[in-house]
Design an enzyme around this catalytic site. Sequence first.
Site, PDB file in Angstrom:
ATOM      1  N   ASP A 114       0.866  -1.161   0.000  1.00 14.79           N
ATOM      2  CA  ASP A 114       0.000   0.000   0.000  1.00 14.79           C
ATOM      3  C   ASP A 114       0.914   1.226   0.000  1.00 14.79           C
ATOM      4  O   ASP A 114       2.101   1.114   0.270  1.00 14.79           O
ATOM      5  CB  ASP A 114      -0.841  -0.073   1.284  1.00 14.79           C
ATOM      6  N   GLY A 137      -4.470   3.915  -3.788  1.00 19.94           N
ATOM      7  CA  GLY A 137      -5.707   4.568  -4.202  1.00 19.94           C
ATOM      8  C   GLY A 137      -5.444   5.955  -4.766  1.00 19.94           C
ATOM      9  O   GLY A 137      -6.366   6.641  -5.177  1.00 19.94           O
TER      10      GLY A 137
END
Lengths: 1213, 340
Positions: free
Chosen positions: A435, A738
């Site tokens: 991430d 994201g």
Amino acid sequence: MADDGGSNRTRRRSRRRRNMRLSKLYSFACGRRPSVADDDPAGSSRIGGPGFSRVVNAGVPELQGSNSISTTKYNVVTFFPKSLFEQFRRVANIYFLVAGCLAYTNLAPYSSSTAVAPLVIVLLATMVKEAIEDWRRYQQDSEVNNRSTKVFQDGVFSDVKWKDLRVGDIVKVQKDDFFPADLVLLSSSYEDAICYVETMNLDGETNLKLKQSLEVTSNLLLDDDSFTTFRAVIRCEDPNAHLYSFIGNIEIQEQQYPLSPQQLLLRDSKLRNTEFVYGTVIFTGHDSKVMQNAMKVPSKRSNVEKKMDKIIYLLLSSLVLISVIGSIFFGIATRDDLQDGRIKRWYLRPDDTNIYFDPNKPAISAVLHFLTAMMLYGYFIPISLYISIEIVKLLQALFINNDIHMYHQESDTPAHARTSNLNEELGQVDTILTDKTGTLTCNSMEFIKCSVAGTAYGRGITEVERAMAKRKGSPLIADMVNLNKPFQTEGQTAVKGFNFIDERVMDGNWVNQPHHDVIQMFFRLLAVCHTCIPEVDEQSGKISYEAESPDEAAFVVAARELGFTFYKRTQTGISLHELDPLSGKQIDRSYKILHVLEFNSARKRMSVIVKDEEGKTFLFSKGADSVMFERLSSSESSYRQVTQQHINEYADAGLRTLVLAYRELEEDECAYFDRKFTEAKNSISADRDEKIEEAADSLERDLILLGATAVEDKLQKGVPECIDKLAQAGIKIWVLTGDKMETAINIGYACSLLRQGMKQITITLETADIIALEKGSDKEAVAKASKDNVVQQINEGKKLINASSGETFALIIDGKSLTYALEDDAKGIFLDLAIGCGSVICCRSSPKQKALVTRLVKTGTGKVTLAIGDGANDVGMIQEADIGVGISGAEGMQAVMASDVSIAQFRFLERLLLVHGHWCYSRISSMICYFFYKNITFGVTLFLYEAYTSFSGQAFYNDWAMALYNVLFTSLPVIAMGVFDQDVPARFCLKYPMLYQEGPQNLLFRWSRILGWMLYGVASAVIIFFFSTTALQHQAFRESGEVMDLAALGATAYTCVVWAVNVQMVITVSYFTLIQHICIWGGIALWYVFLVAYGAITPTFSTTYFMVFVDALAGAASYWVVTLLVSAAALIPYFTYAVIKTWFFPDYHNKIQWLQHRNRGQPDSNHADVEFGQALRQFSVRSTGVGVSARRDAAALVRLNSKVYHADSPQLS
Amino acid sequence: MRVRSPKNASLFGSLTGRLRLTRHVAARGLLSLPGIPAPIVGAFSLIGIVFVPIGLASLSASQAIVELVDRYDAECVSASDKVGFIQDTKTDKACTRTITVPKPMKGPVHIYYQLENFYQNHRRYVKSRSDKQLRYKDAANLIKTCEPEGTSADGAPIVPCGLIAWSLFNDTYSFSVNKKTIEVNKKNIAWESDKSSKFGSDVYPKNFQKGGLVGGGKLDEKMPLSEQEDLIVWMRTAALPTFRKLYGRIESDIMASDEITVVIQNNYNTYSFGGTKALVLSTTSWIGGKNNFIGVAYVAIGGICFFLALCFVILHVVKPRTLGDPSYLSWNKEAPDHPN
């Protein structure tokens, strides 16, 4: 310290908040999470129906439904059968159980007790371990169950233990206490019946959540006494695991009122900043939502263990094979004992025999003998292997947990191996999926730049900008070292969340700027449009803020630093100290907050509607550029272009950007909206959310652009170096984030996953034709075109890779394209492409996509994947990957809860994998190989002896001696090796990261190595057996003329086995500690102790070994001479092989061992190390071209080339 | 849940410190010693230096032993039906053998009988005994393990029971050197521990060899088991199908070229199962009886180690290894994409 200061603060805070009516402002806070039940908004109508059948009479406790919880696996009654059942799920243990049962028949080659004893010992050890673990759980449970809370009984609130709580009880929970069960909030110490709840134990979020009871209950229930007459019936859903949804209603005085999650207080969350609350219990114990949620983490097994099972099966089949061979020979020999009525081996009385030795039915005898043989050769199967591995892994995990180099002092967090059964998998990782936010970066935001009215402010330089500067060819290697110095060095402002330097706007200078009115509005918006709560320190008057997200805090802090101090939040308004541009003085202004239009990921913006002191109504809005620009008023665009450009620059610099805009509202517009919005909020129909959305949408239009903000999310300490090391170790790193593509790419540069000169393959659907197509609304056509486009881009990328050699590629793909790339027919080629690239960055990816990508890599490559993340959005990928690593960072504990290993910082991954992972892998694989070797050595001597007993099933050794082989004489050294061995010291593991490749390529646990060890075991057994039997065959072995008998010869051979197997360990181990010496030599010593002690016991028990050592062997020179001879003969082949291997065909770790030795002579000079490291890189396993050093090398190469060029040019002197 | 007080942290730190401390008291393992030849050559040479002398000593000790083996099973039966001959209880089975001593034998000279192809280690055979019965007077009835030689024909328990005792070796030898009869000392041929602890001094043979079939030797019912040394020796089952058992000792020295005459009572049936019988006379030394294997193996292993040491030295001279050459750390030498 946290405790004292914290409670003081909270006390102050609560006083200040006492009379605030925040309900309006916070109305969005509770529905913020997507709730599952929202899919079924009609749920309220189903109350009473299936799934919604719970009826609670508040104040009338029910009898059933205890609130005590139990997380234990067993209880006193079930412990035995259940834990035994668990044990016998292993094939090996079943085998030993069957063997143990058969040992009570005449089939047994040894006495029954000795057959059962090792199994019992092993089972007991495992069960003790289970029992201890379970006991700990029980103690935890009982601590929780015996906490006390106040329950309304007989007119007063009295202390009751948690476990005695019943559904329907009225409880009073005091400040900082945990809720004992799921409660419906009835009333609180606050006038408007709100309370603050901390849900750290549920979702790990540390910010406070606000709950509020229904007005009807809070008005009724003002103090303790009011409960005597209070009666209500709550009808609600059945227990379920949805934390963020709740459907029910409460009936008071024959009036029904709907209940929502707003009124639900969950067990294990904590009451904060509120003196007390009243609530009624609706779900107890295991019915509570947190317990319903406590599901088992999917158990993962390591590849090594899976392979080990295969080896066990292999051994079982070879066991069957040699048993069959033995039985055939036995059958023939038995049949031959009686031929045509003539007895041959008369001393066996074949004429008067039983079924086991019947020469007339040799086939049956042979079949029965097969069972005997299966028992006798059972020593092939290492009975103690599983328990030994479990012990070893627990201790390894202890080392990981206690490694000071993986301890993060600032947050006081050590590494934590939550499941120990994946230790060795840490040494085999092929791909890391990480991430970005919070994992690679700190997730602490700093306001660094802004663009107001088309002017860019802020002179701070981001890390990414530095990286980019380097990329563009400015001075390189020297500066590189400074890359990670704390950023504050140049600015003296040590304000958290603020790193903005620009004298044009600071210290009130903005009033002199051309667009000072815009700037004023900009700062005001920053100070007003948010949901933070100010906290004024009463002594110093300093103001700090508690915010939902670090971004928001950064904005408010920035506003404060720039002169717009937000200091008070009242029930309906916000108060600021503002700098008045006219008077140049601080004045106080307050704004009445009319509405808050919440932020969510779909809207990507938040707005507030405020009324200022002059009575003007404003809509302040901030949001992502993509949504904000289309909402700007078309007329107002003088600096729109410039701002857009600035935003792009900021994104290039790796910053998170938001666009700020506002609009003045007309009175009637405002009133209309107010009506519509309130109506929408109060509706309970299925499209409530849509209605709210629609209402908000209608208002957030025709905005006037103010500018844009840029917030930096700084890289965590040591991330580039860590990535560099991991890349050198040949581990592929994929970033799944994201974030926007630009931001992701820039972070990629900052942490060296990308570098200048790398070919970037970008797959995106943000192309003109697709966008054009999307304008038309034929969804199917768009999908098809998009898919074709993506596939085409992938294929082009593959062509590019195939066409070139020696170049490094980076793949960047956005979320939309990923959706198509992950479809079944495209994912194969996508994976091919991705594997061909040095770096892969997936941006704009959803949690589900993260998990899908992880699964694709895991199943597609069949290699070990590791997923690392810190937030709830990473849980999917953490659970999907072979190993999930959670960062215990700012975003809470959910990732950690789902993970197998948790660490505090990304950089610890380097040590976790390269050092601990490698060690554990190397240890476990050596340990398993050795285990098989030692058992095969022992088992084969038994088999060879059978050939000399006409395969009758007579054991070579004494029963008890055999039984204790695995348990006593050979078990400890191998455990010590599994825990302590280091093929290469930690420093060198890190210095030569390529060593790690032994794991992913599985060099240490490949079949050839395993089979090699097994064959070596056979060879050792052959040498030991034939050397000892030939040396001591039938002549006298003592000067006094006695000859060897079965017991003495067996004991001698056994001695040789013990010596050989233990000294083999001395050769195998590469790192000695005192413990290893104790274990190895202790194992040998134990054998002699056993011989003496066992031999001294009455012959009824010791049978053949009675005084065998003291009386016969110890005094015989030949015994000692043969021991030395045979052990040496058994070990020299391996020793020679190992010397030749390390000398001429070394494994990677052998090579490093040499280097280590070389370096021992000369002191480590750092300079030499650097050069050496560079030289080393040239030989990397595969030139991934990723990482700081790769960049350095590439840059050096460029410089070298340019030098050559300059040398050619005559101008240069 | 994750509350950590500073106290915890310091405890944690000190624990780590302790763990690390133990790990520092450590040394590198044998094989992780560098590949430079000195330690390796040294290790091999050391083995050679230790092993060759031990080997030579063992070999010379073994060579000094005089061992005379006389196989007599074939020669002592003239009849063609050897099994029939041996099973016939009436015939005279005396047989005289003459052995010439090649070298002087210093007393005591150990007398062994050697059986071949006799599976004393067969599971059925080994288990067929009752240790308790041999040891305790009152345990005569503990014959469960003795099948099929538990009871005599009339159902009374046999002491000592079982196949081992039942098949007691019963050839006897009487010796004369140069026609002069020589005493055979049959005392102390069994292990002291066996006599004192495994065979009771108050246990007397009962119903022995009174079953349906007579196996081997008979026992003196007047003598307690602890003194029946031939039985005790026999009951120590041999490990391998070829074995010797101590029969007795000749305490006096025997000169070279002396003639030993042995009168053998050839009673024991090895003919049924094709076994052989031999009489062995042997002196002993510190190593035990005559067996060159130990010495030869020692010298061989020592020699191999010397040879290996030499090879490594030569290899090092011919093809020296530059240690610490980073090019050795390349993975590229191996297949770049390793299967697995």
